[in-house]
Design a protein around this motif. Structure first.
Motif, PDB file in Angstrom:
ATOM      1  N   LEU A  27       0.818  -1.204   0.000  1.00 10.82           N
ATOM      2  CA  LEU A  27       0.000   0.000   0.000  1.00 10.82           C
ATOM      3  C   LEU A  27       0.855   1.258   0.000  1.00 10.82           C
ATOM      4  CD1 LEU A  27      -2.839  -1.157   2.417  1.00 10.82           C
ATOM      5  CD2 LEU A  27      -2.846  -1.109  -0.082  1.00 10.82           C
ATOM      6  N   LEU A  28       2.004   1.216   0.659  1.00  8.10           N
ATOM      7  CA  LEU A  28       2.950   2.327   0.567  1.00  8.10           C
ATOM      8  C   LEU A  28       3.442   2.471  -0.872  1.00  8.10           C
ATOM      9  CD1 LEU A  28       5.004   1.671   3.818  1.00  8.10           C
ATOM     10  CD2 LEU A  28       3.854   3.836   3.293  1.00  8.10           C
ATOM     11  N   GLY A  29       3.774   1.339  -1.479  1.00  9.51           N
ATOM     12  CA  GLY A  29       4.294   1.370  -2.843  1.00  9.51           C
ATOM     13  C   GLY A  29       3.277   1.786  -3.875  1.00  9.51           C
ATOM     14  N   ALA A  30       1.980   1.569  -3.576  1.00  8.74           N
ATOM     15  CA  ALA A  30       0.924   1.891  -4.539  1.00  8.74           C
ATOM     16  C   ALA A  30       0.427   3.320  -4.427  1.00  8.74           C
ATOM     17  CB  ALA A  30      -0.254   0.930  -4.356  1.00  8.74           C
ATOM     18  N   ALA A  31       0.801   4.022  -3.358  1.00  6.09           N
ATOM     19  CA  ALA A  31       0.290   5.382  -3.124  1.00  6.09           C
ATOM     20  C   ALA A  31       1.144   6.401  -3.865  1.00  6.09           C
ATOM     21  CB  ALA A  31       0.283   5.686  -1.627  1.00  6.09           C
ATOM     22  N   ALA A  32       0.530   7.129  -4.778  1.00  7.88           N
ATOM     23  CA  ALA A  32       1.268   8.150  -5.530  1.00  7.88           C
ATOM     24  C   ALA A  32       1.767   9.263  -4.615  1.00  7.88           C
ATOM     25  CB  ALA A  32       0.369   8.738  -6.616  1.00  7.88           C
ATOM     26  N   GLU A  33       1.105   9.437  -3.476  1.00 15.40           N
ATOM     27  CA  GLU A  33       1.481  10.505  -2.539  1.00 15.40           C
ATOM     28  C   GLU A  33       2.675  10.133  -1.672  1.00 15.40           C
ATOM     29  OE1 GLU A  33      -2.868  10.782  -3.509  1.00 15.40           O
ATOM     30  OE2 GLU A  33      -1.439   9.182  -2.991  1.00 15.40           O
ATOM     31  N   ILE A  34       3.175   8.897  -1.811  1.00 11.58           N
ATOM     32  CA  ILE A  34       4.287   8.398  -1.005  1.00 11.58           C
ATOM     33  C   ILE A  34       5.473   8.061  -1.902  1.00 11.58           C
ATOM     34  CG2 ILE A  34       5.095   6.497   0.460  1.00 11.58           C
ATOM     35  CD1 ILE A  34       3.185   8.210   1.991  1.00 11.58           C
ATOM     36  N   ASP A  35       6.657   8.506  -1.518  1.00 10.12           N
ATOM     37  CA  ASP A  35       7.910   8.058  -2.110  1.00 10.12           C
ATOM     38  C   ASP A  35       8.499   7.040  -1.135  1.00 10.12           C
ATOM     39  OD1 ASP A  35      10.357   7.673  -3.266  1.00 10.12           O
ATOM     40  OD2 ASP A  35      11.100   9.713  -2.940  1.00 10.12           O
ATOM     41  N   PHE A  36       8.302   5.765  -1.436  1.00  6.72           N
ATOM     42  CA  PHE A  36       8.664   4.677  -0.520  1.00  6.72           C
ATOM     43  C   PHE A  36      10.169   4.427  -0.615  1.00  6.72           C
ATOM     44  CE2 PHE A  36       7.638  -0.068   0.548  1.00  6.72           C
ATOM     45  CZ  PHE A  36       8.233   0.094   1.786  1.00  6.72           C
ATOM     46  N   LEU A  37      10.901   4.868   0.411  1.00  5.49           N
ATOM     47  CA  LEU A  37      12.364   4.813   0.374  1.00  5.49           C
ATOM     48  C   LEU A  37      12.918   3.423   0.645  1.00  5.49           C
ATOM     49  CD1 LEU A  37      13.303   8.100   2.291  1.00  5.49           C
ATOM     50  CD2 LEU A  37      12.981   7.750  -0.176  1.00  5.49           C
ATOM     51  N   GLY A  38      12.271   2.667   1.521  1.00  4.02           N
ATOM     52  CA  GLY A  38      12.800   1.349   1.841  1.00  4.02           C
ATOM     53  C   GLY A  38      12.399   0.893   3.224  1.00  4.02           C
ATOM     54  N   VAL A  39      13.012  -0.197   3.675  1.00  2.00           N
ATOM     55  CA  VAL A  39      12.598  -0.906   4.882  1.00  2.00           C
ATOM     56  C   VAL A  39      13.728  -0.941   5.896  1.00  2.00           C
ATOM     57  CG1 VAL A  39      11.755  -3.102   5.792  1.00  2.00           C
ATOM     58  CG2 VAL A  39      11.059  -2.342   3.503  1.00  2.00           C
ATOM     59  N   VAL A  40      13.389  -0.670   7.148  1.00  2.00           N
ATOM     60  CA  VAL A  40      14.345  -0.809   8.247  1.00  2.00           C
ATOM     61  C   VAL A  40      14.233  -2.222   8.807  1.00  2.00           C
ATOM     62  CG1 VAL A  40      15.037  -0.012  10.537  1.00  2.00           C
ATOM     63  CG2 VAL A  40      14.204   1.632   8.840  1.00  2.00           C
ATOM     64  N   ASP A 258      -6.947 -10.953   1.460  1.00  2.00           N
ATOM     65  CA  ASP A 258      -6.693 -12.011   0.484  1.00  2.00           C
ATOM     66  C   ASP A 258      -6.100 -11.445  -0.807  1.00  2.00           C
ATOM     67  OD1 ASP A 258      -7.611 -13.973   2.191  1.00  2.00           O
ATOM     68  OD2 ASP A 258      -9.644 -13.972   1.379  1.00  2.00           O
ATOM     69  N   LEU A 259      -6.554 -10.270  -1.218  1.00  2.00           N
ATOM     70  CA  LEU A 259      -5.996  -9.653  -2.424  1.00  2.00           C
ATOM     71  C   LEU A 259      -4.510  -9.367  -2.252  1.00  2.00           C
ATOM     72  CD1 LEU A 259      -8.825  -7.117  -3.396  1.00  2.00           C
ATOM     73  CD2 LEU A 259      -8.283  -9.293  -4.511  1.00  2.00           C
ATOM     74  N   LEU A 260      -4.141  -8.807  -1.104  1.00  2.00           N
ATOM     75  CA  LEU A 260      -2.737  -8.492  -0.864  1.00  2.00           C
ATOM     76  C   LEU A 260      -1.887  -9.760  -0.788  1.00  2.00           C
ATOM     77  CD1 LEU A 260      -3.199  -5.626   1.746  1.00  2.00           C
ATOM     78  CD2 LEU A 260      -2.328  -5.381  -0.589  1.00  2.00           C
ATOM     79  N   LEU A 261      -2.418 -10.802  -0.157  1.00  8.24           N
ATOM     80  CA  LEU A 261      -1.673 -12.057  -0.059  1.00  8.24           C
ATOM     81  C   LEU A 261      -1.484 -12.704  -1.427  1.00  8.24           C
ATOM     82  CD1 LEU A 261      -3.226 -13.634   3.166  1.00  8.24           C
ATOM     83  CD2 LEU A 261      -1.003 -12.525   2.911  1.00  8.24           C
ATOM     84  N   ALA A 262      -2.393 -12.401  -2.362  1.00  6.64           N
ATOM     85  CA  ALA A 262      -2.282 -12.921  -3.725  1.00  6.64           C
ATOM     86  C   ALA A 262      -1.461 -11.998  -4.625  1.00  6.64           C
ATOM     87  CB  ALA A 262      -3.668 -13.110  -4.322  1.00  6.64           C
ATOM     88  N   ALA A 263      -0.789 -11.016  -4.021  1.00  5.60           N
ATOM     89  CA  ALA A 263       0.112 -10.087  -4.724  1.00  5.60           C
ATOM     90  C   ALA A 263      -0.625  -9.066  -5.588  1.00  5.60           C
ATOM     91  CB  ALA A 263       1.142 -10.847  -5.562  1.00  5.60           C
ATOM     92  N   HIS A 264      -1.926  -8.874  -5.350  1.00  2.00           N
ATOM     93  CA  HIS A 264      -2.635  -7.783  -5.998  1.00  2.00           C
ATOM     94  C   HIS A 264      -2.432  -6.507  -5.186  1.00  2.00           C
ATOM     95  CE1 HIS A 264      -4.549 -10.538  -8.730  1.00  2.00           C
ATOM     96  NE2 HIS A 264      -5.105 -11.214  -7.739  1.00  2.00           N
ATOM     97  N   THR A 265      -2.527  -5.366  -5.837  1.00  2.00           N
ATOM     98  CA  THR A 265      -2.441  -4.082  -5.158  1.00  2.00           C
ATOM     99  C   THR A 265      -3.495  -3.152  -5.745  1.00  2.00           C
ATOM    100  OG1 THR A 265      -0.919  -2.968  -6.703  1.00  2.00           O
ATOM    101  CG2 THR A 265       0.076  -4.395  -4.995  1.00  2.00           C
ATOM    102  N   PRO A 266      -3.771  -2.036  -5.066  1.00  2.00           N
ATOM    103  CA  PRO A 266      -4.681  -1.048  -5.664  1.00  2.00           C
ATOM    104  C   PRO A 266      -4.195  -0.562  -7.024  1.00  2.00           C
ATOM    105  CG  PRO A 266      -4.350  -0.600  -3.345  1.00  2.00           C
ATOM    106  CD  PRO A 266      -3.372  -1.668  -3.708  1.00  2.00           C
ATOM    107  N   ALA A 267      -2.873  -0.507  -7.197  1.00  6.39           N
ATOM    108  CA  ALA A 267      -2.334  -0.069  -8.483  1.00  6.39           C
ATOM    109  C   ALA A 267      -2.603  -1.098  -9.573  1.00  6.39           C
ATOM    110  CB  ALA A 267      -0.838   0.200  -8.363  1.00  6.39           C
ATOM    111  N   SER A 268      -2.542  -2.391  -9.230  1.00  2.78           N
ATOM    112  CA  SER A 268      -2.730  -3.423 -10.257  1.00  2.78           C
ATOM    113  C   SER A 268      -4.198  -3.659 -10.585  1.00  2.78           C
ATOM    114  CB  SER A 268      -2.082  -4.738  -9.810  1.00  2.78           C
ATOM    115  OG  SER A 268      -2.774  -5.305  -8.707  1.00  2.78           O
TER     116      SER A 268
END
Length: 347
Positions: A27-40, A258-268
């Motif tokens: 969801l972070l990666g699919a949001a145009a309002e977010i620049d997802f830098l990475g994971v700690v 279930d959608l997220l677990l199946a690798a779907h996203t709002p973008a897809s």
């Protein structure tokens, strides 16, 4: 630039367990309002998963390293006992924060974090994504339309059969895990709570399961809330009773997980995101077989765009952090009630 003509908020994610990997990163990666830098994360296994899921996505060793990379905000999805410490440290570094549930282990810890954010003038929001479940949005729509009359009882269940599964010590038990969502939804729908009676069963590891809470609200309505990882016959997800009708939804859970677990996203999926087929719709009953009611589309994808706008000063955070204090006060009281076998007042 996004459609709101604001620069995306540079954000990172702390933790890459189940919640971080499946509920936050997509969801972070699919949001145009977010620049997802990475994971700690310092775990070699989880760093490998980050690279596998999103080749080229950065991994950081600490909040400080993330901040040095230019982050303005962070989402925290780590074991429950670390939430308050990480939230407070991120706020001290000047980062806006989204913290997964349970927001804290008790109301006092939640209050300390909220007051820290207020003093710093930073956006802070609990990740109560299930306010945007398809079925709960449908309940809220029916209530707003007056389709059920005045609400008198809200029955809500998160029940699954997963022997040996469920939250371990890191998750804080079923009361905090499922209870955080159950109580938050009840307070959103019916307002402040004045008392709670609770029961639970302790599992072999000493953690609670089969949790039941009877919450009395200030307006006189009652919530009956159940959470279990060992229920072979899950009850209706919702039965919402008003003075003129009842809404029942037998679907076990909103379908966005279930959608997220199946690798779907709002973008897809685009407009199809969060849609529920007719066979999963609930029904409004008035002493009869009931009529089917179309279910609203689930909208978890609205959380991070709203949070980003709040960071930019263009709106309110999606969930008021003081709501987490109120929820934790109910859960604190429920813990005492289940332990002592008494009704506990709140506030």
């Amino acid at each position: 630039m996004t459609t709101t003509q604001m620069p995306p908020v540079r954000a990172g994610l702390v933790g890459y367990g189940f919640g971080g990997r499946y509920f936050h990163a997509p969801l972070l990666g699919a949001a145009a309002e977010i620049d997802f830098l990475g994971v700690v994360t310092t775990s070699p296994e989880r760093r490998a998963l980050v690279a596998e899921d999103a080749p080229g996505r950065a991994a950081f060793a600490s909040l400080e390293e993330l901040k040095d990379a230019g982050a303005e905000a962070v989402a925290i999805s780590t074991p429950a006992a670390t939430h308050s410490g990480l939230t407070d440290r991120a706020l001290e570094l000047g980062l806006a924060v989204v913290c997964d549930k349970p927001f804290a282990l008790d109301a006092d810890a939640a209050r300390r974090s909220v007051e820290l954010a207020e003093r710093a003038g930073l956006a802070l929001s609990p990740y109560q994504n299930r306010r945007w479940d398809s079925d709960f949005l449908t309940v809220r729509r029916l209530v707003a339309e007056g389709a059920l009359g005045e609400l008198v009882r809200f029955e809500s269940r998160f029940e699954r059969l997963a022997p040996g599964s469920g939250p371990g010590a890191a998750g804080g038990g079923t009361l905090l895990d499922f209870g955080s969502h159950l109580v938050d939804q009840a307070l959103v729908l019916l307002g402040p709570a004045v008392s709670v009676y609770a029961e639970w069963r302790l599992r072999e590891n000493g953690l609670d399961d089969d949790v039941f809470m009877a919450v009395t609200h200030a307006n006189g309505a009652r919530s009956h809330l159940s959470g279990s990882w060992s229920q072979g016959a899950p009850g209706p997800r919702f039965r919402v009773t008003g003075t003129t009708g009842s809404y029942v939804n037998d679907t076990l859970m909103d379908g966005q997980e279930d959608l997220l677990l199946a690798a779907h996203t709002p973008a897809s999926l685009g407009p199809a995101w969060g849609a529920e087929p007719p066979e999963r719709w609930g029904r409004v009953h008035r002493g009869d077989a009931g009529r089917p009611v179309p279910t609203e589309n689930g909208a978890w994808d609205t959380f991070y765009p709203a949070f980003a706008r709040a960071v930019r000063g263009l709106g309110q955070v999606p969930v008021d952090p003081r709501a987490a204090i109120a929820s934790m006060a109910v859960l604190d009281a429920a813990r005492r009630s289940a332990t002592e076998g008494v009704v506990v007042g709140i506030g």
